[in-house]
Design a protein around this motif. Structure first.
Motif, PDB file in Angstrom:
ATOM      1  N   UNK A   1       3.122  -3.235   6.950  1.00  0.00           N
ATOM      2  CA  UNK A   1       2.317  -2.007   7.014  1.00  0.00           C
ATOM      3  C   UNK A   1       0.838  -2.343   6.846  1.00  0.00           C
ATOM      4  N   UNK A   2       0.522  -3.293   5.965  1.00  0.00           N
ATOM      5  CA  UNK A   2      -0.873  -3.693   5.778  1.00  0.00           C
ATOM      6  C   UNK A   2      -1.430  -4.306   7.069  1.00  0.00           C
ATOM      7  N   UNK A   3      -0.596  -5.045   7.768  1.00  0.00           N
ATOM      8  CA  UNK A   3      -1.010  -5.631   9.045  1.00  0.00           C
ATOM      9  C   UNK A   3      -1.301  -4.535  10.070  1.00  0.00           C
ATOM     10  N   UNK A   4      -0.466  -3.508  10.083  1.00  0.00           N
ATOM     11  CA  UNK A   4      -0.612  -2.410  11.048  1.00  0.00           C
ATOM     12  C   UNK A   4      -1.778  -1.488  10.686  1.00  0.00           C
ATOM     13  N   UNK A   5      -1.850  -1.083   9.435  1.00  0.00           N
ATOM     14  CA  UNK A   5      -2.843  -0.095   9.004  1.00  0.00           C
ATOM     15  C   UNK A   5      -4.151  -0.714   8.536  1.00  0.00           C
ATOM     16  N   UNK A   6      -4.073  -1.957   8.085  1.00  0.00           N
ATOM     17  CA  UNK A   6      -5.191  -2.604   7.407  1.00  0.00           C
ATOM     18  C   UNK A   6      -4.959  -2.502   5.905  1.00  0.00           C
ATOM     19  N   UNK A   7      -5.228  -3.587   5.206  1.00  0.00           N
ATOM     20  CA  UNK A   7      -4.979  -3.630   3.753  1.00  0.00           C
ATOM     21  C   UNK A   7      -5.753  -2.544   3.011  1.00  0.00           C
ATOM     22  N   UNK A   8      -7.016  -2.339   3.387  1.00  0.00           N
ATOM     23  CA  UNK A   8      -7.821  -1.321   2.693  1.00  0.00           C
ATOM     24  C   UNK A   8      -7.246   0.078   2.877  1.00  0.00           C
ATOM     25  N   UNK A   9      -6.832   0.399   4.077  1.00  0.00           N
ATOM     26  CA  UNK A   9      -6.256   1.734   4.338  1.00  0.00           C
ATOM     27  C   UNK A   9      -4.933   1.906   3.612  1.00  0.00           C
ATOM     28  N   UNK A  10      -4.107   0.854   3.581  1.00  0.00           N
ATOM     29  CA  UNK A  10      -2.829   0.948   2.876  1.00  0.00           C
ATOM     30  C   UNK A  10      -3.057   1.119   1.374  1.00  0.00           C
ATOM     31  N   UNK A  11      -3.976   0.344   0.810  1.00  0.00           N
ATOM     32  CA  UNK A  11      -4.298   0.510  -0.619  1.00  0.00           C
ATOM     33  C   UNK A  11      -4.806   1.920  -0.906  1.00  0.00           C
ATOM     34  N   UNK A  12      -5.633   2.462  -0.015  1.00  0.00           N
ATOM     35  CA  UNK A  12      -6.141   3.828  -0.196  1.00  0.00           C
ATOM     36  C   UNK A  12      -4.992   4.838  -0.117  1.00  0.00           C
ATOM     37  N   UNK A  13      -4.081   4.640   0.817  1.00  0.00           N
ATOM     38  CA  UNK A  13      -2.915   5.516   0.931  1.00  0.00           C
ATOM     39  C   UNK A  13      -2.088   5.465  -0.350  1.00  0.00           C
ATOM     40  N   UNK A  14      -1.821   4.269  -0.843  1.00  0.00           N
ATOM     41  CA  UNK A  14      -1.051   4.121  -2.084  1.00  0.00           C
ATOM     42  C   UNK A  14      -1.770   4.791  -3.254  1.00  0.00           C
ATOM     43  N   UNK A  15      -3.090   4.616  -3.343  1.00  0.00           N
ATOM     44  CA  UNK A  15      -3.861   5.245  -4.423  1.00  0.00           C
ATOM     45  C   UNK A  15      -3.807   6.769  -4.302  1.00  0.00           C
ATOM     46  N   UNK A  16      -3.934   7.264  -3.091  1.00  0.00           N
ATOM     47  CA  UNK A  16      -3.859   8.710  -2.882  1.00  0.00           C
ATOM     48  C   UNK A  16      -2.483   9.250  -3.275  1.00  0.00           C
ATOM     49  N   UNK A  17      -1.435   8.551  -2.898  1.00  0.00           N
ATOM     50  CA  UNK A  17      -0.090   8.998  -3.266  1.00  0.00           C
ATOM     51  C   UNK A  17       0.116   8.962  -4.776  1.00  0.00           C
ATOM     52  N   UNK A  18      -0.451   7.945  -5.444  1.00  0.00           N
ATOM     53  CA  UNK A  18      -0.362   7.896  -6.912  1.00  0.00           C
ATOM     54  C   UNK A  18      -1.054   9.092  -7.552  1.00  0.00           C
ATOM     55  N   UNK A  19      -2.126   9.567  -6.930  1.00  0.00           N
ATOM     56  CA  UNK A  19      -2.886  10.673  -7.523  1.00  0.00           C
ATOM     57  C   UNK A  19      -2.171  12.019  -7.374  1.00  0.00           C
ATOM     58  N   UNK A  20      -1.192  12.128  -6.485  1.00  0.00           N
ATOM     59  CA  UNK A  20      -0.497  13.405  -6.288  1.00  0.00           C
ATOM     60  C   UNK A  20       0.989  13.346  -6.650  1.00  0.00           C
ATOM     61  N   UNK A  21       1.425  12.240  -7.244  1.00  0.00           N
ATOM     62  CA  UNK A  21       2.826  12.100  -7.644  1.00  0.00           C
ATOM     63  C   UNK A  21       2.892  11.740  -9.123  1.00  0.00           C
ATOM     64  N   UNK A  22       4.075  11.928  -9.747  1.00  0.00           N
ATOM     65  CA  UNK A  22       4.215  11.563 -11.159  1.00  0.00           C
ATOM     66  C   UNK A  22       3.925  10.084 -11.396  1.00  0.00           C
ATOM     67  N   UNK A  23       3.485   9.779 -12.590  1.00  0.00           N
ATOM     68  CA  UNK A  23       3.130   8.403 -12.934  1.00  0.00           C
ATOM     69  C   UNK A  23       4.341   7.471 -12.884  1.00  0.00           C
ATOM     70  N   UNK A  24       5.508   7.982 -13.241  1.00  0.00           N
ATOM     71  CA  UNK A  24       6.735   7.170 -13.253  1.00  0.00           C
ATOM     72  C   UNK A  24       7.315   7.115 -11.843  1.00  0.00           C
TER      73      UNK A  24
END
Length: 156
Positions: free
Chosen positions: A120-143
């Motif tokens: 996925x990082x290869x397809x989207x770019x590492x920065x975009x994937x990290x941003x997606x993961x960070x965004x998902x962490x901000x709207x989902x439970x911590x666990x």
């Protein structure tokens, strides 16, 4: 008319992304010697964990009945991923533990997920994937390991 996507598309796209990852995982697990493992089994193997558990506790962790947990344990035993044994602290209780095959499946799954993330990082770019993961962490439970998903999907 707005160019924004309709609200219902977000959960569908998130589910499709989840489905793509899980399907790719299981295709690779099958190629590497685990053809009978199903998505539900992954939750169960994680919920059993390295220390084992009882069928009743497994059911609670998964959000399903003790009987449903027992049927899944039966399947995992038949496939060689789990085994029941006596609890050394209480002979009346049976403990479900992962076999070496079950532990191998979990370890292999972790490696495959790392590869899928790299794809996925290869397809989207590492920065975009990290941003997606960070965004998902901000709207989902911590666990992140909410193992009751099978029960949640099954509730009516």
């Amino acid at each position: 008319m707005s160019s924004d996507s309709p609200g219902f598309e977000l959960p569908l796209r998130l589910f499709l992304a989840f489905r793509v990852l899980i399907d790719d995982l299981h295709d690779e697990l099958a190629r590497q010697g685990h053809p009978d493992v199903r998505p539900m089994h992954g939750y169960v193997l994680q919920a059993i964990g390295p220390d084992g558990t009882t069928a009743a506790d497994l059911g609670r962790r998964l959000g399903v009945s003790k009987q449903a947990a027992g049927k899944t344990i039966d399947t995992l035993e038949r496939l060689g991923y789990a085994e029941r044994g006596a609890d050394p602290r209480d002979a009346r209780r049976k403990i479900v533990r992962l076999t070496d095959r079950g532990m191998d499946c979990l370890a292999l799954s972790a490696r495959i997920f790392d590869r899928l993330r790299a794809d996925w990082a290869q397809t989207l770019g590492e920065d975009r994937l990290r941003a997606l993961e960070a965004d998902l962490r901000s709207v989902t439970p911590a666990e992140p390991f909410l193992l009751d998903m099978p029960g949640w999907f099954g509730n009516s």
